[in-house]
Motif scaffolding. Structure first.
Motif, short mmCIF file in Angstrom:
data_model
loop_
_atom_site.label_atom_id
_atom_site.label_comp_id
_atom_site.label_asym_id
_atom_site.label_seq_id
_atom_site.Cartn_x
_atom_site.Cartn_y
_atom_site.Cartn_z
N ILE A 95 0.84 -1.19 0.00
CA ILE A 95 0.00 0.00 0.00
C ILE A 95 0.87 1.24 0.00
N ASP A 97 3.58 2.03 -1.36
CA ASP A 97 4.12 2.45 -2.65
C ASP A 97 3.09 3.13 -3.54
N GLU A 98 1.81 3.09 -3.13
CA GLU A 98 0.76 3.68 -3.96
C GLU A 98 0.67 5.20 -3.82
N TRP A 131 -8.05 10.45 -1.16
CA TRP A 131 -8.18 9.00 -1.05
C TRP A 131 -8.55 8.53 0.35
N LYS A 244 1.33 11.35 -8.46
CA LYS A 244 0.16 10.65 -8.96
C LYS A 244 -1.11 11.43 -8.71
N VAL A 249 -5.06 6.37 -6.29
CA VAL A 249 -4.30 5.54 -5.37
C VAL A 249 -5.05 4.29 -4.98
N GLY A 252 -5.13 0.58 -6.86
CA GLY A 252 -4.23 -0.50 -6.49
C GLY A 252 -4.57 -1.09 -5.14
N LEU A 253 -5.12 -0.28 -4.23
CA LEU A 253 -5.41 -0.77 -2.89
C LEU A 253 -6.45 -1.88 -2.91
#
Length: 272
Positions: A95, A97-98, A131, A244, A249, A252-253
């Motif tokens: 997480i 790295d997102e 997010w 980003k 975000v 990917g989570l």
């Protein structure tokens, strides 16, 4: 002696130098000045500062403020809140790295909203990342403790830091006005499009679009003055940070939610 009315550029300069004049009022004049000068770049930049930035636009560095990230956890009924700081290193690696920087508040709001936050005279304010809601939902969906839930995630941003950000907006405006003054010939009330575009390029990228004034001879033996722009107006941005888009975000989570199954228990949150 006849009264000489101030030009819009004069009014803009006076406002920048007077701390009593709100940044919102100064930026509105920038929008109008951009319209009169025919500069879409000036209008667009001032409008972004006035109305706020969206997730697919780069933020100026002064809108990126280091700030601690906190999570509020309550019992399942929503009572007995516990607030705890979340360090980036505490976030499970897939997480983590997102997001480029978990402990950096991104200020997307318009200048007027930021000024209103400062005027509340509070020591700090809570700002929610775009997010935050998705992260809270994911944590609650995978939480297996049954007696606690994540209620909110937010940055705690000091009012002093927000004031510093606004001060940098005013300093940027001062640079803009100085550049417009330097590239506008004496006696000309408004900058031309090339001068306005070059000034915006300077404050956005740090690159100066050199504008010179050359004297040309006319057929009748007289002369006129024309402006000649040099440089690359569309050169890559160097003074703004890229990161980003907020809102992307959690894409990917959702696929790595299993790695966060033990987050609440791991951080020892047990509100009763």
């Amino acid at each position: 002696m006849p009264f000489k009315r101030e030009s819009l550029l004069d009014e803009l300069e006076a406002g920048v130098l007077d701390d009593r004049v709100s940044l919102s009022a100064i930026l509105r004049k920038c929008v109008v000045l951009g319209g009169r000068a025919g500069s879409e770049k000036l209008r667009d930049w001032a409008s972004l500062e006035l109305n706020g930035y969206s997730g697919d636009q780069d933020l100026p560095e002064y809108r990126r403020i280091p700030a601690p990230l906190f999570i509020k956890v309550t019992n399942f009924a929503g009572y007995n809140p516990i607030e705890q700081q979340l360090h980036g290193t505490q976030i499970p690696e897939p997480i983590r790295d997102e997001v480029d920087d978990w402990e950096c508040a991104l200020i997307f709001s318009g200048v007027g909203e930021v000024e209103a936050l400062v005027d509340r005279n509070e020591k700090s304010v809570h700002l929610s990342p775009s997010w935050a809601g998705s992260l809270v939902s994911m944590l609650n969906n995978v939480n297996q403790t049954g007696n606690s839930r994540a209620a909110a995630v937010y940055w705690t941003v000091s009012t002093a830091a927000l004031k510093g950000s606004l001060s940098r907006v005013r300093a940027t405006l001062a640079t803009l006005v100085a550049e417009l003054r330097a590239s506008t010939p004496d006696g000309q009330a408004l900058p031309d499009k090339a001068a306005a575009d070059g000034a915006v390029q300077l404050i956005v990228t740090g690159d100066r679009n050199t504008v010179t004034f050359a004297t040309q001879q006319t057929e009748g033996g007289g002369s006129n003055t024309v402006s000649i722009g040099a440089g690359e107006p569309d050169a890559p941005k160097r003074g703004w940070q890229r990161w980003k888009k907020p809102g992307t975000v959690i894409v990917g989570l959702a696929t790595i939610g299993g790695t966060a199954v033990g987050v609440l228990t791991w951080l020892d949150w047990t509100p009763w």
